[in-house]
Scaffold this motif. Structure first.
Motif, short mmCIF file in Angstrom:
data_model
loop_
_atom_site.label_atom_id
_atom_site.label_comp_id
_atom_site.label_asym_id
_atom_site.label_seq_id
_atom_site.Cartn_x
_atom_site.Cartn_y
_atom_site.Cartn_z
N LEU A 123 0.81 -1.21 0.00
CA LEU A 123 0.00 0.00 0.00
C LEU A 123 0.84 1.26 0.00
CD1 LEU A 123 -2.87 -1.00 2.41
CD2 LEU A 123 -2.93 -0.83 -0.06
N LEU A 124 2.04 1.15 0.51
CA LEU A 124 2.91 2.32 0.51
C LEU A 124 3.31 2.70 -0.91
CD1 LEU A 124 5.07 1.63 3.67
CD2 LEU A 124 3.06 3.07 3.44
N GLN A 125 3.07 1.80 -1.87
CA GLN A 125 3.35 2.12 -3.26
C GLN A 125 2.41 3.22 -3.76
OE1 GLN A 125 3.35 -1.52 -5.47
NE2 GLN A 125 5.26 -2.21 -4.56
N ILE A 126 1.32 3.43 -3.06
CA ILE A 126 0.42 4.54 -3.40
C ILE A 126 1.22 5.84 -3.37
CG2 ILE A 126 -1.52 5.93 -2.56
CD1 ILE A 126 -2.85 3.32 -1.69
N ASN A 127 2.06 5.99 -2.35
CA ASN A 127 2.87 7.20 -2.23
C ASN A 127 3.73 7.42 -3.47
OD1 ASN A 127 2.35 8.68 0.04
ND2 ASN A 127 3.76 7.56 1.32
N LYS A 128 4.28 6.34 -3.98
CA LYS A 128 5.24 6.46 -5.06
C LYS A 128 4.60 6.45 -6.45
CE LYS A 128 9.68 4.59 -6.53
NZ LYS A 128 10.71 3.60 -6.28
N TYR A 129 3.57 5.61 -6.65
CA TYR A 129 3.09 5.38 -8.00
C TYR A 129 1.69 5.90 -8.32
CZ TYR A 129 7.08 2.24 -8.15
OH TYR A 129 8.34 1.73 -8.09
N ALA A 130 0.87 6.20 -7.33
CA ALA A 130 -0.50 6.63 -7.61
C ALA A 130 -0.50 7.97 -8.33
CB ALA A 130 -1.31 6.72 -6.31
N PHE A 131 -1.25 8.05 -9.41
CA PHE A 131 -1.36 9.30 -10.18
C PHE A 131 -2.08 10.33 -9.33
CE2 PHE A 131 -3.34 12.19 -13.20
CZ PHE A 131 -2.24 12.51 -13.97
N SER A 132 -1.54 11.53 -9.33
CA SER A 132 -2.16 12.57 -8.50
C SER A 132 -2.74 13.67 -9.36
CB SER A 132 -1.13 13.14 -7.51
OG SER A 132 -0.59 14.34 -7.98
N GLY A 133 -3.66 14.39 -8.76
CA GLY A 133 -4.24 15.55 -9.42
C GLY A 133 -3.61 16.84 -8.91
N GLY A 134 -2.46 16.68 -8.24
CA GLY A 134 -1.77 17.84 -7.70
C GLY A 134 -1.01 18.61 -8.76
N ARG A 135 -0.56 19.78 -8.39
CA ARG A 135 0.19 20.64 -9.31
C ARG A 135 1.67 20.29 -9.28
NH1 ARG A 135 -3.74 23.37 -12.30
NH2 ARG A 135 -5.54 23.45 -10.92
N ASP A 136 2.41 20.88 -10.21
CA ASP A 136 3.84 20.58 -10.34
C ASP A 136 4.67 21.07 -9.17
OD1 ASP A 136 3.44 19.29 -12.76
OD2 ASP A 136 3.79 21.10 -13.95
N THR A 137 4.26 22.18 -8.57
CA THR A 137 4.99 22.71 -7.43
C THR A 137 4.03 22.93 -6.27
OG1 THR A 137 4.67 25.04 -8.01
CG2 THR A 137 6.61 23.94 -8.97
N ILE A 138 4.58 22.98 -5.08
CA ILE A 138 3.76 23.24 -3.89
C ILE A 138 3.09 24.61 -4.01
CG2 ILE A 138 3.83 23.68 -1.41
CD1 ILE A 138 5.96 21.51 -1.20
N GLU A 139 3.84 25.57 -4.54
CA GLU A 139 3.29 26.92 -4.68
C GLU A 139 2.08 26.92 -5.61
OE1 GLU A 139 6.64 26.22 -5.17
OE2 GLU A 139 7.26 26.92 -3.19
N ASP A 140 2.20 26.24 -6.76
CA ASP A 140 1.07 26.15 -7.70
C ASP A 140 -0.11 25.41 -7.07
OD1 ASP A 140 2.19 27.59 -9.74
OD2 ASP A 140 2.78 25.85 -10.93
N HIS A 141 0.20 24.35 -6.33
CA HIS A 141 -0.87 23.57 -5.71
C HIS A 141 -1.60 24.40 -4.67
CE1 HIS A 141 -2.97 19.86 -4.60
NE2 HIS A 141 -2.92 20.35 -3.37
N ARG A 142 -0.85 25.13 -3.84
CA ARG A 142 -1.48 25.98 -2.83
C ARG A 142 -2.34 27.06 -3.49
NH1 ARG A 142 -1.33 23.29 1.89
NH2 ARG A 142 0.75 22.97 2.69
N LYS A 143 -1.90 27.55 -4.64
CA LYS A 143 -2.62 28.63 -5.33
C LYS A 143 -3.85 28.13 -6.09
CE LYS A 143 -1.85 32.42 -8.56
NZ LYS A 143 -0.87 33.10 -9.42
N ASN A 185 -6.84 18.43 -8.48
CA ASN A 185 -7.97 17.95 -9.27
C ASN A 185 -8.37 16.57 -8.78
OD1 ASN A 185 -9.77 17.03 -11.17
ND2 ASN A 185 -8.51 17.57 -12.93
N CYS A 186 -9.45 16.50 -8.02
CA CYS A 186 -9.92 15.23 -7.44
C CYS A 186 -10.41 14.25 -8.50
CB CYS A 186 -11.03 15.48 -6.43
SG CYS A 186 -10.45 16.30 -4.94
N GLU A 187 -10.85 14.77 -9.64
CA GLU A 187 -11.41 13.89 -10.68
C GLU A 187 -10.37 12.95 -11.26
OE1 GLU A 187 -14.69 13.63 -11.28
OE2 GLU A 187 -14.83 15.06 -9.62
N VAL A 188 -9.10 13.34 -11.25
CA VAL A 188 -8.05 12.49 -11.83
C VAL A 188 -7.12 11.91 -10.77
CG1 VAL A 188 -8.10 13.69 -14.05
CG2 VAL A 188 -6.49 14.43 -12.28
#
Length: 103
Positions: A2-22, A26-29
């Motif tokens: 299950l810890l492979q989720i951390n490494k391999y699960a596709f995220s809907g997050g942004r490329d940088t923390i700053e972009d993500h915070r701003k 995207n929960c849909e993907v």
């Protein structure tokens, strides 16, 4: 596994923390959010997570940790239940029987 989720699960997050915070995620993907949609029984908690993630308050790593915790709990419960299955349980479950239909 299950810890492979951390490494391999596709995220809907942004490329940088700053972009993500701003801009938020995207929960849909997002794979971790999709896991939570199916396995998290608390709809209010799911909505809270969705709002925090899409607003940028919650980062991808935090969302993945939420999904891992929920899935680990379910897997543990399934493992415990599996221990109680006997050959007799399997015989009863797989025995042919008439089904009652109400038309």
């Amino acid at each position: 596994p299950l810890l492979q989720i951390n490494k391999y699960a596709f995220s809907g997050g942004r490329d940088t923390i700053e972009d993500h915070r701003k801009h938020g995620g995207n929960c849909e993907v997002d794979t971790s959010f999709q896991f939570l949609k199916y396995f998290l029984e608390d709809d209010a908690k799911l909505e809270e997570i969705r709002q925090k993630y899409t607003s940028g308050e919650m980062l991808t790593g935090e969302l993945k940790q939420q999904a891992i915790a929920v899935i680990q709990t379910i897997v543990k419960e399934l493992q415990e239940r599996r221990k109680s299955i006997t050959d007799d349980t399997v015989r009863q479950f797989t025995a042919p029987r008439k089904l009652a239909f109400d038309y």
